[in-house]
Motif scaffolding. Structure first.
Motif, PDB file in Angstrom:
ATOM      1  N   GLY A  94       0.860  -1.073  -0.092  1.00 19.33           N
ATOM      2  CA  GLY A  94      -0.007  -0.117   0.125  1.00 19.33           C
ATOM      3  C   GLY A  94       1.022   1.308  -0.091  1.00 19.33           C
ATOM      4  O   GLY A  94       2.041   1.293  -0.657  1.00 19.33           O
ATOM      5  N   GLU A  95       0.387   2.287   0.607  1.00 19.07           N
ATOM      6  CA  GLU A  95       1.000   3.424   0.659  1.00 19.07           C
ATOM      7  C   GLU A  95       1.640   3.951   2.125  1.00 19.07           C
ATOM      8  O   GLU A  95       1.605   5.069   2.441  1.00 19.07           O
ATOM      9  N   MET A  96       1.680   3.016   2.953  1.00 18.07           N
ATOM     10  CA  MET A  96       2.008   3.004   4.372  1.00 18.07           C
ATOM     11  C   MET A  96       3.240   3.951   4.374  1.00 18.07           C
ATOM     12  O   MET A  96       3.689   4.759   5.232  1.00 18.07           O
ATOM     13  N   GLY A  97       4.433   3.436   3.639  1.00 16.43           N
ATOM     14  CA  GLY A  97       5.758   4.329   3.733  1.00 16.43           C
ATOM     15  C   GLY A  97       6.548   3.639   4.810  1.00 16.43           C
ATOM     16  O   GLY A  97       6.173   2.556   5.438  1.00 16.43           O
ATOM     17  N   GLY A  98       7.477   4.158   5.026  1.00 15.54           N
ATOM     18  CA  GLY A  98       8.739   3.849   6.006  1.00 15.54           C
ATOM     19  C   GLY A  98       9.595   2.863   5.298  1.00 15.54           C
ATOM     20  O   GLY A  98       9.700   2.915   3.981  1.00 15.54           O
ATOM     21  N   SER A  99      10.370   2.338   5.797  1.00 12.58           N
ATOM     22  CA  SER A  99      11.700   1.651   5.171  1.00 12.58           C
ATOM     23  C   SER A  99      12.057   0.295   6.043  1.00 12.58           C
ATOM     24  O   SER A  99      11.882   0.225   7.167  1.00 12.58           O
ATOM     25  N   VAL A 100      12.619  -0.736   5.439  1.00 12.80           N
ATOM     26  CA  VAL A 100      13.200  -1.905   5.994  1.00 12.80           C
ATOM     27  C   VAL A 100      14.692  -2.056   5.602  1.00 12.80           C
ATOM     28  O   VAL A 100      15.163  -1.897   4.534  1.00 12.80           O
ATOM     29  N   ASN A 101      15.586  -2.172   6.700  1.00 12.67           N
ATOM     30  CA  ASN A 101      16.970  -2.370   6.152  1.00 12.67           C
ATOM     31  C   ASN A 101      17.629  -3.653   6.029  1.00 12.67           C
ATOM     32  O   ASN A 101      16.502  -4.620   6.339  1.00 12.67           O
ATOM     33  N   SER A 102      18.555  -4.019   5.833  1.00  9.69           N
ATOM     34  CA  SER A 102      19.170  -5.389   5.399  1.00  9.69           C
ATOM     35  C   SER A 102      18.986  -6.400   6.679  1.00  9.69           C
ATOM     36  O   SER A 102      18.921  -7.623   6.608  1.00  9.69           O
ATOM     37  N   SER A 103      19.000  -5.771   7.704  1.00 10.33           N
ATOM     38  CA  SER A 103      18.646  -6.622   9.123  1.00 10.33           C
ATOM     39  C   SER A 103      17.292  -7.030   9.318  1.00 10.33           C
ATOM     40  O   SER A 103      17.053  -7.691  10.295  1.00 10.33           O
ATOM     41  N   GLY A 104      16.424  -6.540   8.656  1.00  8.38           N
ATOM     42  CA  GLY A 104      14.966  -6.758   8.827  1.00  8.38           C
ATOM     43  C   GLY A 104      14.440  -5.704   9.798  1.00  8.38           C
ATOM     44  O   GLY A 104      13.358  -6.263  10.617  1.00  8.38           O
ATOM     45  N   VAL A 105      14.895  -4.607  10.095  1.00 13.81           N
ATOM     46  CA  VAL A 105      14.298  -3.691  11.220  1.00 13.81           C
ATOM     47  C   VAL A 105      13.484  -2.417  10.227  1.00 13.81           C
ATOM     48  O   VAL A 105      14.106  -1.906   9.324  1.00 13.81           O
ATOM     49  N   TYR A 106      12.339  -2.396  10.441  1.00 12.35           N
ATOM     50  CA  TYR A 106      11.312  -1.472   9.930  1.00 12.35           C
ATOM     51  C   TYR A 106      11.535  -0.231  10.586  1.00 12.35           C
ATOM     52  O   TYR A 106      11.324  -0.229  11.953  1.00 12.35           O
TER      53      TYR A 106
END
Length: 582
Positions: A94-106
């Motif tokens: 969807g359009e929630m946004g945010g990000s996830v890094n390579s360690s799986g942390v949102y």
């Protein structure tokens, strides 16, 4: 407060594989699902993937994002369960946004909450992490540390007689999402000098401390409340009391919160309206906060301009009246209104409507409807109407004309004992099959308007036997709709109308999206404590699904931001936003 951008847009990728292909692609087939990778555990293949967030809910404050760890496990072909041995690709839905890094942390967005759904892809399989984010904002306009300490220990008493009642937005009102933030207003029956205002939806809570009797969210606060992830139901709770610098007394709140709603969509539209005080037409792009003078004496050769109309299927041309009552029908290009296609002093008319092509004009003049060829600038005859005919509107699909068929009239704009009638549009500029869709009975029905899908007719109505029973700014006027395709009963829009005595007039359908249609109309109802007598433009939502079963499918209306509060504003035309030729 500046509105901050979302973290990484609609999609966040947790990592990139070591290949030269796109992130998460398969070495042998770049069209495979996200997360396909050939580097699996030797001898074993993944059967399924699970994704579990570290928390089910998380709360953060504005501009201070929160992080949530995502735990991914793989079920292998031998039945064992364990962590992935290679790259996992994360896709935020969807359009929630945010990000996830390579360690799986949102990492959450900075400025809004909502339901978060993240797909974790591994070798063609994925699992979904789902959790909720709640955001809290504060706005302290008093800035008194002593008061802060007192409020922590103070609970308002519940007393509806003492509590500050919300007077705008109206209870049960619905807003298009692209409207600017509203000025929230309340009364002060107990002489309070301090107010604690809480505005909340499913994922957002804003607490405001102020000494004023109104408050308006800034851009960032409004985004947190109105963005598409935040839900549709909102509540306002206000506690008021008297603060003397040391003691907070008579601190009270209402027994129930004040409800209002956010539409699922914005309207992406423009409202044109008539201001008699300026003898001209003004326009507001919905979302703007300032109306613009559009066509009036200054750019029409000194003419009074009003009584305008546009076809919802073609907003590039607009028909209007020059010279006032019993004046002249004029057609203009919306992009160049100063150079009319049909000039004044050629076609007499009071109310006009264009077909979807913009090449045919129907105009009312002294009880007769005339048909004109716009491009050829010639009259093609009259329509086979019944009674005193006025207030025509051409359906967006081009197949019908609706008009007011009245018992008598002093003028086209002062008509009595009217019903809502339709004519079929045939080939070769002919019309037939007169139908009385809403007969005149105890009500006079007038000012009809087609919905964008050409199924619904909106109109105004007022008691036919009242002392003031004509169609011109009737103080007892209200708003209704009827579906002419199903032959259903009239739906009287009580929530939108607000009852008699408000001079509801000229309801005009605007854009519809999903199950929601919108109607603009003029009304003399109060806009909080700001406007108490002048007619203003209001926008009301109609639930087109509920209209099948519910007697009143409307919501309370919203005041159109940007219009002048010093003038009376009338006859709104709400059209899809004109963007000009390709």
């Amino acid at each position: 407060m500046a509105l901050l951008a979302l973290g990484s847009g609609c999609t966040g990728y947790g990592s990139v594989d070591d290949d030269d292909d796109d992130a998460g692609s398969d070495d042998d087939d770049d069209s495979a699902n996200p997360g396909d990778d050939d580097d699996t555990t030797p001898g074993l293949t993944p059967e399924s993937v699970s994704c579990t967030p570290s928390v089910a809910t998380a709360t953060f404050t504005y501009l201070e994002p929160v992080t949530v760890e995502l735990d991914v496990e793989v079920t292998w072909s031998d039945g064992s369960v364990g962590p992935p041995t290679d790259t996992v690709t994360y896709t935020i839905q969807g359009e929630m946004g945010g990000s996830v890094n390579s360690s799986g942390v949102y990492t959450s967005p900075l400025n809004h909450g909502g339901l978060v759904e993240i797909e974790a892809w591994y070798d063609g399989n994925f699992g979904t992490c789902t959790f909720e984010l709640f955001i809290e904002l504060e706005d302290d306009e008093v800035a008194d540390p002593t008061l802060d300490d007192v409020l922590v220990l103070s609970n308002p008493s519940v007393d509806d007689a003492c509590a500050p009642p919300v007077i705008y937005p109206l209870a049960g009102a619905m807003m298009p999402r692209d409207l600017p933030s509203p000025l929230i207003q309340w009364n002060n029956p107990s002489g309070s000098n301090l107010f604690v205002v809480t505005i909340a939806n499913e994922y957002t809570t804003i607490e405001v401390t102020t000494s004023a009797t109104s408050w308006r969210p800034d851009e960032g606060q409004w985004f947190a409340l109105s963005n598409a992830n935040s839900g549709t139901e909102l509540e306002i709770t206000i506690a008021g009391g008297y603060w003397d610098g040391a003691t907070l007394s008579n601190f009270c709140t209402a027994s129930a919160p004040h409800p209002w709603f956010m539409g699922e969509f914005g309207s992406q539209s423009t409202v044109f309206y008539w201001s008699p005080s300026t003898s001209g037409l003004w326009k507001i792009d919905v979302g703007s906060e300032v109306a613009e003078a559009w066509l009036g004496p200054d750019n029409s050769g000194g003419e009074c301009v009003g009584c305008h109309s546009a076809n919802l299927a073609n907003s590039a041309r607009l028909a209007t009246n020059f010279g006032g009552g019993n004046g002249w029908s004029v057609v203009v290009e919306v992009g160049a209104p100063e150079s009319p296609l049909v000039q004044p002093y050629q076609r007499e008319g009071n109310f006009m409507t264009l077909d979807p092509t913009g090449t045919r004009l129907v105009r009312s003049y002294q009880g007769t409807l005339y048909l004109d060829d716009v491009d050829g600038n010639v009259n093609l005859g009259t329509l086979p109407t019944v009674g005193y005919a006025t207030h025509p509107d051409w359906s967006p699909d081009g197949t019908k004309i609706v008009y007011s068929s009245c018992g008598h009239a002093d003028a086209d704009w002062v008509a009595y004992n009217c019903g809502i009638a339709t004519l079929d549009v045939l080939l070769a500029d002919t019309f037939s099959n007169h139908q009385m869709v809403v007969p005149q009975d105890t009500y006079s029905n007038y000012y009809p308007s087609w919905s964008p899908d050409s199924n619904w007719i909106g109109f105004a109505y007022a008691p036919a036997s009242s002392d003031n029973s004509d169609s011109n700014d009737n103080p007892r006027g209200q708003v209704a709709v009827v579906n002419h395709t199903t032959g259903g009963s009239v739906k009287y829009l009580g929530a939108a109308s607000g009852g008699e005595g408000l001079s509801n007039s000229w309801p005009r359908w605007g854009p519809a999206e999903g199950d929601t249609g919108w109607i603009a109309f003029s009304s003399r109802r109060p806009y909080g404590n700001i406007v108490t007598e002048n007619a203003q433009i209001w926008l009301a939502a109609v639930d087109l699904t509920a209209s099948v079963l519910e007697p009143d499918p409307s919501f309370a209306p919203i005041w159109l931001p940007g219009q002048s509060i010093d003038w009376g504003n009338h006859t709104p035309i709400w059209v899809p936003r004109y963007t000009g030729p390709e």
